[in-house]
Enzyme design. Sequence first.
Site, PDB file in Angstrom:
ATOM      1  N   HIS A   1       0.817  -1.213   0.000  1.00 12.65           N
ATOM      2  CA  HIS A   1       0.000   0.000   0.000  1.00 12.65           C
ATOM      3  C   HIS A   1       0.857   1.272   0.000  1.00 12.65           C
ATOM      4  O   HIS A   1       1.921   1.328   0.611  1.00 12.65           O
ATOM      5  CB  HIS A   1      -0.905   0.036   1.234  1.00 12.65           C
ATOM      6  CG  HIS A   1      -2.100  -0.846   1.121  1.00 12.65           C
ATOM      7  ND1 HIS A   1      -2.988  -0.787   0.061  1.00 12.65           N
ATOM      8  CD2 HIS A   1      -2.577  -1.814   1.956  1.00 12.65           C
ATOM      9  CE1 HIS A   1      -3.950  -1.666   0.246  1.00 12.65           C
ATOM     10  NE2 HIS A   1      -3.727  -2.309   1.385  1.00 12.65           N
TER      11      HIS A   1
ATOM     12  N   CYS B   1       0.414   2.038  -5.346  1.00 11.25           N
ATOM     13  CA  CYS B   1      -0.314   3.146  -5.972  1.00 11.25           C
ATOM     14  C   CYS B   1       0.640   4.316  -6.213  1.00 11.25           C
ATOM     15  O   CYS B   1       1.606   4.508  -5.467  1.00 11.25           O
ATOM     16  CB  CYS B   1      -1.473   3.590  -5.097  1.00 11.25           C
ATOM     17  SG  CYS B   1      -2.831   2.393  -5.027  1.00 11.25           S
TER      18      CYS B   1
END
Length: 218
Positions: A137, A199
């Site tokens: 993440h 991301c």
Amino acid sequence: MAQPKRSRRWVKWAERILIVLLLLVGLALIFNSQLESYWIRWQSQQKVTKISPQEVRKGEQQKGNYDYKNVQAVSENAILESEKARKTNAIGSIQIPSVKINLPIFKGLNSENLTIGAGTMKPNQKLGTGNYALAGHHMQDPNVLFSPLSKAKRGQVVKITDGKHTYRYRIIKTKVVPETDVSVLNDVPNQKLLTLVTCASGNPGETDRLIVTGRLIE
């Protein structure tokens, strides 16, 4: 004339109370975010410093989930999820000293496990062969999980251990691609690669992915 004055006075008091309430809510959100980041970092470090070869063997025997669509962003239940993840068997750890990453690696892409570490992206992948791919993440806190990958540069070294052996990869490139571009996970003939995926930012709903590629050097 007295009635309008009282009304204005009440309006002013109501405005002040509203401002105070908004301030308290804002402070609570900031504090909660800081607490969440601290807790995730603490759980990650507790886990990564205690991974044993025995745990790795158990972790490798587990089934991994490789459905990318099931991966959820870190939620408001991160504190509870990270506690469960810490009790899950890891299969190794990843270190990038230059950007201060030191995380456990889990088999597959379980949302709970990703609250404190990285997950393998393909079944049956092996360190030192093919294209070993990991996902993690990107948080709004630039120091948590895979967020520091935004500072990764060519030439930096990535160390991955499975409890018995340590594999060193040197970063050869970084790039941003759409989330639909899964070609970055493909093996490349005659090359031993590492692909790290996160991301492109910590913003909710981010649709681009930051890809960091390394080549095995040892």
